[in-house]
Design a protein around this motif. Structure first.
Motif, PDB file in Angstrom:
ATOM      1  N   VAL A 225       0.837  -1.201   0.000  1.00 20.56           N
ATOM      2  CA  VAL A 225       0.000   0.000   0.000  1.00 20.56           C
ATOM      3  C   VAL A 225       0.872   1.252   0.000  1.00 20.56           C
ATOM      4  O   VAL A 225       0.593   2.220  -0.720  1.00 20.56           O
ATOM      5  N   GLU A 226       1.938   1.257   0.789  1.00 20.59           N
ATOM      6  CA  GLU A 226       2.816   2.425   0.851  1.00 20.59           C
ATOM      7  C   GLU A 226       3.480   2.685  -0.494  1.00 20.59           C
ATOM      8  O   GLU A 226       3.648   3.841  -0.901  1.00 20.59           O
ATOM      9  N   ARG A 227       3.852   1.628  -1.197  1.00 21.14           N
ATOM     10  CA  ARG A 227       4.457   1.811  -2.518  1.00 21.14           C
ATOM     11  C   ARG A 227       3.446   2.377  -3.511  1.00 21.14           C
ATOM     12  O   ARG A 227       3.787   3.190  -4.371  1.00 21.14           O
ATOM     13  N   ALA A 228       2.194   1.918  -3.387  1.00 19.87           N
ATOM     14  CA  ALA A 228       1.149   2.465  -4.263  1.00 19.87           C
ATOM     15  C   ALA A 228       0.922   3.941  -3.985  1.00 19.87           C
ATOM     16  O   ALA A 228       0.636   4.722  -4.900  1.00 19.87           O
ATOM     17  N   GLU A 229       1.056   4.326  -2.729  1.00 22.32           N
ATOM     18  CA  GLU A 229       0.934   5.749  -2.378  1.00 22.32           C
ATOM     19  C   GLU A 229       2.057   6.568  -3.011  1.00 22.32           C
ATOM     20  O   GLU A 229       1.898   7.778  -3.229  1.00 22.32           O
ATOM     21  N   GLN A 230       3.167   5.884  -3.327  1.00 18.81           N
ATOM     22  CA  GLN A 230       4.305   6.546  -3.967  1.00 18.81           C
ATOM     23  C   GLN A 230       4.314   6.301  -5.481  1.00 18.81           C
ATOM     24  O   GLN A 230       5.364   6.326  -6.116  1.00 18.81           O
ATOM     25  N   HIS A 231       3.119   5.972  -6.022  1.00 19.91           N
ATOM     26  CA  HIS A 231       2.901   5.866  -7.475  1.00 19.91           C
ATOM     27  C   HIS A 231       3.401   4.570  -8.109  1.00 19.91           C
ATOM     28  O   HIS A 231       3.585   4.507  -9.324  1.00 19.91           O
ATOM     29  N   ALA A 232       3.600   3.512  -7.319  1.00 17.98           N
ATOM     30  CA  ALA A 232       3.975   2.213  -7.862  1.00 17.98           C
ATOM     31  C   ALA A 232       2.748   1.303  -7.854  1.00 17.98           C
ATOM     32  O   ALA A 232       1.749   1.583  -7.183  1.00 17.98           O
ATOM     33  N   THR A 233       2.814   0.228  -8.617  1.00 16.02           N
ATOM     34  CA  THR A 233       1.730  -0.760  -8.614  1.00 16.02           C
ATOM     35  C   THR A 233       2.278  -2.100  -8.147  1.00 16.02           C
ATOM     36  O   THR A 233       3.481  -2.374  -8.265  1.00 16.02           O
ATOM     37  N   LYS A 234       1.388  -2.930  -7.624  1.00 14.31           N
ATOM     38  CA  LYS A 234       1.784  -4.249  -7.136  1.00 14.31           C
ATOM     39  C   LYS A 234       0.725  -5.275  -7.504  1.00 14.31           C
ATOM     40  O   LYS A 234      -0.450  -5.131  -7.157  1.00 14.31           O
ATOM     41  N   LEU A 235       1.148  -6.322  -8.226  1.00 11.04           N
ATOM     42  CA  LEU A 235       0.285  -7.459  -8.507  1.00 11.04           C
ATOM     43  C   LEU A 235       0.683  -8.565  -7.544  1.00 11.04           C
ATOM     44  O   LEU A 235       1.814  -9.060  -7.583  1.00 11.04           O
ATOM     45  N   THR A 236      -0.227  -8.966  -6.669  1.00 11.54           N
ATOM     46  CA  THR A 236       0.093  -9.968  -5.657  1.00 11.54           C
ATOM     47  C   THR A 236      -0.024 -11.378  -6.227  1.00 11.54           C
ATOM     48  O   THR A 236      -0.537 -11.583  -7.330  1.00 11.54           O
ATOM     49  N   ASP A 237       0.429 -12.336  -5.460  1.00  7.34           N
ATOM     50  CA  ASP A 237       0.120 -13.732  -5.737  1.00  7.34           C
ATOM     51  C   ASP A 237      -1.340 -13.967  -5.363  1.00  7.34           C
ATOM     52  O   ASP A 237      -2.063 -13.049  -4.957  1.00  7.34           O
ATOM     53  N   PHE A 238      -1.797 -15.209  -5.456  1.00  9.95           N
ATOM     54  CA  PHE A 238      -3.158 -15.536  -5.041  1.00  9.95           C
ATOM     55  C   PHE A 238      -3.259 -15.439  -3.515  1.00  9.95           C
ATOM     56  O   PHE A 238      -2.412 -15.961  -2.787  1.00  9.95           O
ATOM     57  N   LEU A 239      -4.291 -14.772  -3.063  1.00  9.60           N
ATOM     58  CA  LEU A 239      -4.532 -14.597  -1.635  1.00  9.60           C
ATOM     59  C   LEU A 239      -5.796 -15.348  -1.231  1.00  9.60           C
ATOM     60  O   LEU A 239      -6.750 -15.418  -1.998  1.00  9.60           O
ATOM     61  N   ASP A 240      -5.791 -15.883  -0.013  1.00  9.05           N
ATOM     62  CA  ASP A 240      -7.003 -16.526   0.483  1.00  9.05           C
ATOM     63  C   ASP A 240      -7.938 -15.453   1.049  1.00  9.05           C
ATOM     64  O   ASP A 240      -7.545 -14.277   1.166  1.00  9.05           O
ATOM     65  N   PRO A 241      -9.176 -15.801   1.381  1.00  9.30           N
ATOM     66  CA  PRO A 241     -10.129 -14.775   1.836  1.00  9.30           C
ATOM     67  C   PRO A 241      -9.680 -14.002   3.071  1.00  9.30           C
ATOM     68  O   PRO A 241      -9.994 -12.818   3.217  1.00  9.30           O
ATOM     69  N   ARG A 242      -8.945 -14.642   3.963  1.00  8.70           N
ATOM     70  CA  ARG A 242      -8.469 -13.937   5.155  1.00  8.70           C
ATOM     71  C   ARG A 242      -7.425 -12.898   4.773  1.00  8.70           C
ATOM     72  O   ARG A 242      -7.462 -11.755   5.242  1.00  8.70           O
TER      73      ARG A 242
END
Length: 260
Positions: free
Chosen positions: A25-42
């Motif tokens: 989230v902090e990197r996105a606030e600094q204009h970067a993007t992040k594609l995560t791996d698969f996350l579970d519902p939690r």
């Protein structure tokens, strides 16, 4: 973004993921993007909680189909449109000429995939069908999976990458079980579902091998409610479908759905 007052809301074993998600989230606030791996519902809940604390970040979720349990997230500055972004999800189909293929279940496919050295985070939902299996993977490992998955539980198989639109979603199968229990405690219901003594069911719970709604739960006395999903490592998972009231002897009538 400070995590000092966030940690108190999550299990200590989740703090590492909280740190990772906070960094995204902090990197996105600094204009970067992040594609995560698969996350579970939690994990999805934790990440969504953190994104909602920032006015400058938004998120897109994709798991390959509308009802996906495991999803990838794309986190980006709020001014960036995410609708046309590639979410990096590929579909692998598994088939075989061996009639024993019909005997394979979710655990068989999962075990064979992980045996190839694949991290669970790279694998999305697995859909077992009468003709084989469709499963979703991170696109960066799709070729590896397609070339190396040649056997599932002693059954020789063929794999093929298909367009995501051809995904065959397997209907969730639940074996209904009607229980009469003294209380709605986790250990009491789980011991009946898994046919274990109360003493034996305490072992995996206290060892951190139990999750309730994808959150680690080590308290055997935790009361369960309608809709709760309980998973016990090595024993499978079940869902509380209904609590139907009390018997004349004051016991709870509970309807359970055990995942096939």
């Amino acid at each position: 973004m400070s995590t000092d007052n966030i940690y108190s809301h999550f299990h200590p074993d989740e703090h590492r993921f909280v740190d990772k998600a906070t960094e995204w989230v902090e990197r996105a606030e600094q204009h970067a993007t992040k594609l995560t791996d698969f996350l579970d519902p939690r994990q999805a809940f934790i990440l969504t909680t953190l994104v909602n604390r920032s006015a400058d970040v938004h998120i897109r979720w994709e798991g390959g189909h509308d009802e996906a349990e495991r999803k990838r997230a794309l986190i980006a500055p709020d001014y960036r449109s995410l609708d046309d972004e590639d979410m990096g999800i590929a579909l692998i189909a598994v088939t075989s000429l061996d009639d024993k293929l019909k005997e394979l279940d979710h655990g068989d496919y999962m075990g064979s995939i992980l045996a190839l050295g694949m991290k669970r985070e790279k694998i999305g939902d697995i859909h077992v069908t009468p003709n084989g299996c469709h499963f979703l993977v991170a696109s960066e490992v799709a070729d590896y999976m397609r070339l190396n998955l040649q056997q599932v539980h002693r059954v020789h198989v063929q794999t093929e990458q298909l367009p995501i639109e051809r995904l065959q979603v397997a209907a969730t199968k639940l074996e209904e079980i009607n229980l009469s229990v003294a209380s709605l405690r986790l250990d009491g219901i789980a011991s009946d579902v898994y046919h274990l003594s109360r003493a034996k069911i305490l072992i995996p719970i206290k060892a951190g091998r139990c999750k309730v709604n994808w959150k680690q739960e080590e308290d055997p006395s935790k009361p369960l409610s309608v809709g709760d999903v309980v998973s016990m490592q090595s024993f499978g998972r079940f869902k509380v479908l209904d609590i139907e009231g009390l018997t004349k002897k004051g016991r709870y009538r509970v309807k359970i759905g055990k995942y096939a």
